[in-house]
Design an enzyme around this catalytic site. Sequence first.
Site, PDB file in Angstrom:
ATOM      1  N   GLY A 162       9.025 128.335   5.560  1.00 55.95           N
ATOM      2  CA  GLY A 162      10.391 128.434   5.758  1.00 55.95           C
ATOM      3  C   GLY A 162      10.990 128.694   7.196  1.00 55.95           C
ATOM      4  O   GLY A 162      11.971 128.379   7.438  1.00 55.95           O
ATOM      5  N   SER A 163       9.860 128.780   7.868  1.00 56.09           N
ATOM      6  CA  SER A 163      10.449 129.642   9.326  1.00 56.09           C
ATOM      7  C   SER A 163       8.985 129.215  10.257  1.00 56.09           C
ATOM      8  O   SER A 163       7.968 129.049   9.680  1.00 56.09           O
ATOM      9  CB  SER A 163      10.720 131.198   9.172  1.00 56.09           C
TER      10      SER A 163
ATOM     11  N   ASP B 291       7.583 129.596   0.203  1.00 56.22           N
ATOM     12  CA  ASP B 291       8.326 130.753   0.982  1.00 56.22           C
ATOM     13  C   ASP B 291       9.235 131.768   0.018  1.00 56.22           C
ATOM     14  O   ASP B 291       9.643 131.203  -1.255  1.00 56.22           O
ATOM     15  CB  ASP B 291       9.468 130.143   2.069  1.00 56.22           C
TER      16      ASP B 291
ATOM     17  N   TYR C  51       0.664 147.124  10.295  1.00 59.68           N
ATOM     18  CA  TYR C  51       0.766 145.240  10.273  1.00 59.68           C
ATOM     19  C   TYR C  51      -0.853 145.202  11.041  1.00 59.68           C
ATOM     20  O   TYR C  51      -1.517 144.326  10.370  1.00 59.68           O
ATOM     21  CB  TYR C  51       1.532 145.186  11.385  1.00 59.68           C
ATOM     22  N   ALA C  52      -1.452 146.215  11.888  1.00 61.72           N
ATOM     23  CA  ALA C  52      -2.714 145.872  12.447  1.00 61.72           C
ATOM     24  C   ALA C  52      -3.729 146.131  11.562  1.00 61.72           C
ATOM     25  O   ALA C  52      -4.678 145.455  11.427  1.00 61.72           O
ATOM     26  CB  ALA C  52      -2.796 147.080  13.676  1.00 61.72           C
TER      27      ALA C  52
ATOM     28  N   GLY D 182       4.900 130.950   3.414  1.00 63.43           N
ATOM     29  CA  GLY D 182       5.947 131.092   4.623  1.00 63.43           C
ATOM     30  C   GLY D 182       6.181 130.059   5.519  1.00 63.43           C
ATOM     31  O   GLY D 182       6.283 129.997   6.451  1.00 63.43           O
TER      32      GLY D 182
END
Length: 260
Positions: free
Chosen positions: A19-20, A41, A167-168, A17
């Site tokens: 790229g950002s 990425d 997500y959690a 990840g």
Amino acid sequence: MSRETGRLAGKVACITGAGSGLGRAMALRFAEEGATIAAQDLREEAADETVKLLDGDGHQAFGGDVCDEGDMVSMFAQIHGTWGCLDVQVNNAGVSRLPGDGFDEMMAGQGSQMSLMGYEAFSKMMAIHAGGTFLGTREAVKLMGEGGSVITLSSIAGLAGWGPVHYASAKGAVLGFTRAASRELGAMGIRINAIAPGVIDTPMTADVDEAMLAPMVMMTPLRRQGTAEEIAATALFLASSESSFITGQWISPNGGLITI
Ligand SMILES: NC(=O)c1ccc[n+]([C@@H]2O[C@H](COP(=O)([O-])OP(=O)(O)OC[C@H]3O[C@@H](n4cnc5c(N)ncnc54)[C@H](O)[C@@H]3O)[C@@H](O)[C@H]2O)c1
């Protein structure tokens, strides 16, 4: 800071990840400190952009999906072929929303109006964060020797159950993985620790509704969002030998929002 005397001088670091946001900030900081970066990425062009911004030569961009086993095995084979070893692995890639995941409906719905989150969205979120962390760690440690450091990205969502349930859950799984893996990897002299950031100003949070973000900032004792550079500084500490007796732990740069 000289690349020759930096805290990661001579080390090879892979960041997913990259790229950002946090991944890019870590790549920049690690390279400043002397590391050679494998910047991975899903968006290969974004990883390429990161590589162009880095101090020093020899960095490389990789495209691929962290939850695709073939992509990950192939990338680590290339890392092995290029550098022969790996010193630092950061399992950072992630998303907080998926198209059409419907988590708002799950929170807000009532009775017959309730629209539940699809299992596909839940599974995909788990695959990206928990699966990607598993694959990144498993493949990385094959290339690591004594002194290797693996960093995982959890979140205050994983610590306190905030945010969408998928997500959690995924970020909680990352914490469990980090703890269990530390028991196996310690015998090899490899450390693994999690960063569980609070609300950090990156493209991920840029499109979060202000009505949701503002109360979080108000509840944060330092009364602001964190910066990607602050998380990169935490990652640098965990990547370097300054944290040589720390493994199986989490650290939460969150401005005081959560104090457990
Ligand atoms: N920004 C925050 O407030 C915050 C807080 C806690 C935790 N985190 C975590 O930190 C990590 C980085 O977040 P960020 O804020 O930099 O987000 P970001 O959206 O700025 O960057 C995430 C990067 O991951 C890449 N990515 C997404 N899915 C991928 C996949 N399947 N394979 C490979 N790459 C993929 C994206 O293309 C993007 O470049 C994530 O794991 C996120 O959950 C962020």
